[in-house]
Design a protein around this motif. Structure first.
Motif, mmCIF file in Angstrom:
data_model
loop_
_atom_site.group_PDB
_atom_site.id
_atom_site.type_symbol
_atom_site.label_atom_id
_atom_site.label_comp_id
_atom_site.label_asym_id
_atom_site.label_seq_id
_atom_site.Cartn_x
_atom_site.Cartn_y
_atom_site.Cartn_z
ATOM 1 N N LEU A 1 42.060 40.810 32.659
ATOM 2 C CA LEU A 1 42.220 39.669 33.559
ATOM 3 C C LEU A 1 43.312 39.931 34.580
ATOM 4 O O LEU A 1 44.431 40.286 34.219
ATOM 5 N N GLU A 2 42.963 39.734 35.849
ATOM 6 C CA GLU A 2 43.952 39.859 36.925
ATOM 7 C C GLU A 2 44.186 38.470 37.522
ATOM 8 O O GLU A 2 43.284 37.636 37.527
ATOM 9 N N PHE B 1 41.692 33.890 39.225
ATOM 10 C CA PHE B 1 41.634 34.863 38.121
ATOM 11 C C PHE B 1 40.399 35.713 38.362
ATOM 12 O O PHE B 1 39.378 35.216 38.849
ATOM 13 N N TRP B 2 40.485 36.985 37.997
ATOM 14 C CA TRP B 2 39.315 37.857 38.101
ATOM 15 C C TRP B 2 39.191 38.653 36.805
ATOM 16 O O TRP B 2 40.174 39.167 36.281
ATOM 17 N N LYS B 3 37.927 38.768 36.315
ATOM 18 C CA LYS B 3 37.661 39.467 35.056
ATOM 19 C C LYS B 3 37.016 40.815 35.320
ATOM 20 O O LYS B 3 36.079 40.910 36.120
ATOM 21 N N LYS B 4 37.487 41.826 34.606
ATOM 22 C CA LYS B 4 36.850 43.138 34.650
ATOM 23 C C LYS B 4 36.451 43.508 33.235
ATOM 24 O O LYS B 4 37.286 43.502 32.329
ATOM 25 N N TRP C 1 33.462 44.649 37.547
ATOM 26 C CA TRP C 1 34.036 43.331 37.819
ATOM 27 C C TRP C 1 32.960 42.292 37.573
ATOM 28 O O TRP C 1 31.802 42.492 37.942
ATOM 29 N N VAL C 2 33.347 41.189 36.965
ATOM 30 C CA VAL C 2 32.404 40.104 36.702
ATOM 31 C C VAL C 2 32.146 39.338 38.001
ATOM 32 O O VAL C 2 33.074 38.979 38.707
ATOM 33 N N ASP C 3 30.866 39.110 38.313
ATOM 34 C CA ASP C 3 30.501 38.348 39.508
ATOM 35 C C ASP C 3 30.668 36.862 39.261
ATOM 36 O O ASP C 3 30.411 36.372 38.167
#
Lengths: 84, 154
Positions: free
Chosen positions: B49-50, B121-124, B133-135
């Motif tokens: 998580l970023e 938040f961005w999920k990889k 990376w999750v869309d």
């Protein structure tokens, strides 16, 4: 006088850049104008062009293409969010 | 009371539930949501998580403030983890305390729906085929948009 630019997630990875300082070119005073300016750097940067699926924030608040930008601002670009 | 935290460390739902009602006797309902990292059939081996330090905390506070204008809430806690997480691990916590269950259920769901579409938040995901990376999902946008008609639901 310059602005601070930040890039996140897949955008940061594809650009190979997390942050930079940019001297605001003449006439670039909105998020849309900044997108147009940056997208001209290369094909990779074309992802930032207005209309593409990249979001922007000015001083840590979500911002549309008509949001204004001035020297000293922190402008961030990132893909749609996927938390939770 | 309102509290938002972005942290790498895990959280204890029992401790958080007690914090939500500490020192109060006017609370009749606590609704909580705990999100877990899903693995197994999805093939996900690890999730990273970023976030956007500063803006993420601010946007979570804005979401909590918005919930507090829509419902009578006594306390709200939102915790979102960042960094590398394994399947089965806790990733997000939303806890809401109010006088009655209707407000607590609704506010808890509202906060999750807004968090998924408005908090940076961005999920990889790491899978056997590599990292991706999750869309963002259209379904998450629809879930958030239905609250625009919230007056009709109350």
């Amino acid at each position: 006088m310059s602005i601070k630019l930040l890039y996140f997630a897949s955008l940061r990875e594809s650009l190979g850049l997390a942050d930079e300082s940019l001297d605001l070119p003449e006439g670039v005073d909105t998020v849309g104008a900044l997108r147009a300016h940056l997208s001209g750097r290369s094909e990779t940067w074309g992802r930032l062009a207005p209309g593409h699926n990249v979001r922007a924030a000015v001083n840590q608040a979500m911002a549309g293409d008509d949001a204004s930008i001035k020297a000293g601002d922190e402008v961030a670009f990132f893909p749609p969010v996927t938390g939770g | 009371m309102r509290m938002v935290k972005v942290q790498e460390e895990d959280f204890d739902v029992g401790v958080l539930a007690r914090e939500l009602s500490a020192g109060r006797t006017d609370i009749g309902a606590i609704a909580t949501f705990v999100g877990l990292v899903r693995g197994a059939s999805d093939g996900v081996e690890e999730m990273t998580l970023e976030h956007y330090p500063g803006m993420t905390e601010k946007s979570l506070l804005d979401i909590v403030d918005e919930a507090q204008t829509r419902w009578q809430l006594m306390s709200t806690i939102v915790i979102h983890r960042v960094g590398a997480l394994q399947p089965g691990e806790q990733i997000v916590y939303v806890g809401v305390a109010s006088g009655h269950r209707g407000e607590a259920f609704a506010a808890c769901e509202f906060i999750m729906d807004y968090l998924k579409t408005r908090a940076p938040f961005w999920k990889k995901e790491k899978t056997p085929d590599g990292a991706r990376w999750v869309d963002a999902r259209d379904a998450d946008d629809s879930a958030a948009e239905r609250w625009n008609d919230v007056e009709a639901r109350r």
